[in-house]
Design a protein around this motif. Structure first.
Motif, PDB file in Angstrom:
ATOM      1  N   LEU A  25       0.822  -1.212   0.000  1.00  0.00           N
ATOM      2  CA  LEU A  25       0.000   0.000   0.000  1.00  0.00           C
ATOM      3  C   LEU A  25       0.859   1.266   0.000  1.00  0.00           C
ATOM      4  N   PHE A  61       1.435   3.611  -2.985  1.00  0.00           N
ATOM      5  CA  PHE A  61       0.429   4.602  -3.386  1.00  0.00           C
ATOM      6  C   PHE A  61       0.597   5.916  -2.620  1.00  0.00           C
ATOM      7  N   ARG A  62       1.653   6.020  -1.849  1.00  0.00           N
ATOM      8  CA  ARG A  62       1.825   7.162  -0.959  1.00  0.00           C
ATOM      9  C   ARG A  62       1.830   8.492  -1.713  1.00  0.00           C
ATOM     10  N   LEU A  71      -1.658   9.441  -2.687  1.00  0.00           N
ATOM     11  CA  LEU A  71      -2.473   9.669  -1.497  1.00  0.00           C
ATOM     12  C   LEU A  71      -2.143  10.994  -0.820  1.00  0.00           C
ATOM     13  N   LYS A 115      -8.988   1.002   3.333  1.00  0.00           N
ATOM     14  CA  LYS A 115      -9.228   2.386   3.731  1.00  0.00           C
ATOM     15  C   LYS A 115      -8.421   2.726   4.980  1.00  0.00           C
ATOM     16  N   PHE A 167      -4.770   3.157   3.898  1.00  0.00           N
ATOM     17  CA  PHE A 167      -4.558   4.407   3.155  1.00  0.00           C
ATOM     18  C   PHE A 167      -4.711   5.622   4.078  1.00  0.00           C
ATOM     19  N   PRO A 223      -6.750  12.283   2.337  1.00  0.00           N
ATOM     20  CA  PRO A 223      -6.674  11.700   0.995  1.00  0.00           C
ATOM     21  C   PRO A 223      -7.972  11.895   0.216  1.00  0.00           C
ATOM     22  N   VAL A 250      -9.997   9.845  -1.819  1.00  0.00           N
ATOM     23  CA  VAL A 250     -10.218   8.451  -2.210  1.00  0.00           C
ATOM     24  C   VAL A 250     -11.697   8.093  -2.055  1.00  0.00           C
ATOM     25  N   TYR A 277     -14.222   4.637  -2.058  1.00  0.00           N
ATOM     26  CA  TYR A 277     -14.122   3.192  -1.869  1.00  0.00           C
ATOM     27  C   TYR A 277     -15.434   2.514  -2.251  1.00  0.00           C
TER      28      TYR A 277
END
Length: 210
Positions: free
Chosen positions: A105, A108-109, A112, A147, A150, A161, A163, A165
């Motif tokens: 994960l 994806f920093r 994010l 989630k 992240f 972030p 995002v 979901y």
């Protein structure tokens, strides 16, 4: 006033449906396939910016591919789609991420922690094993685990972030689930990285996209 058995059953079904919708909305996890598909759309791009944006998106795709992710572009849109087999993140019937999954994960920093430049859409899918309720429950739990991961990455960077979901159960199968291989293909996590208008503005201004 006495209620008929039929009326009681209808009331119970409606109540369960309402409770499920309330729980999904309050957890930040949606289960609407049509809404999911509408979210995987890039902003309009002028002809002047399209070539440079395409190169930038290809650079992102290549970066993920170099880390052994299945990274592709969505049709002709400037969107990167990363498809991860559920088995890479979760044990069978589990929604717990192990340390190796958290490390994945972390790739994806950048997206994010730059929410002004990128929005992410996460979709969790499963196969047709089990009934609809189980399929939905396991994908919701797995989406919630992602989630949580992240959110931790973003919180550590002191940002919120961008995002969305989706827990989609067995709604969008890629095949007929006829074999073990097909079922494994359907058990997947998809992460879409979508540029915002600010990336496009930077390209038009001849600045580094992000």
């Amino acid at each position: 006033m006495k209620l008929s058995i039929r009326a009681i059953l209808i009331f119970a079904l409606v109540s369960l449906s309402t409770l499920h919708s309330w729980a999904s909305s309050n957890s930040g996890i949606a289960d609407d396939a049509a809404r999911f598909e509408s979210m995987v759309m890039a902003p309009a791009v002028s002809q002047k910016a399209s070539a440079a944006l395409a190169r930038h998106i290809e650079t992102i795709r290549e970066g993920f591919a170099s880390k052994h992710f299945n990274a592709t572009k969505v049709n002709n849109q400037p969107i990167v789609k990363i498809t991860i087999p559920a088995s890479e993140f979760f044990a069978p019937n589990s929604a717990s991420l192990d340390n190796a999954a958290y490390e994945r994960l972390m790739y994806f920093r950048h997206a994010l922690t730059h929410p002004e430049y990128y929005r992410l859409v996460v979709a969790v899918h499963t196969d047709d094993t089990g009934d609809d309720q189980y399929s939905q429950s396991i994908t919701e739990a797995r989406a919630q685990a992602i989630k949580h991961g992240f959110d931790k990455i973003a919180t550590d960077a002191n940002v919120k972030p961008n995002v969305s979901y989706f827990a989609l159960g067995k709604q969008l199968a890629l095949n007929h689930n006829s074999t073990m291989t097909e079922r494994a293909t359907n058990r997947r996590i998809e992460v879409y990285i979508i540029p915002t208008n600010k990336v496009i503005d930077n390209i038009l201004a001849s600045k580094t996209p992000a």
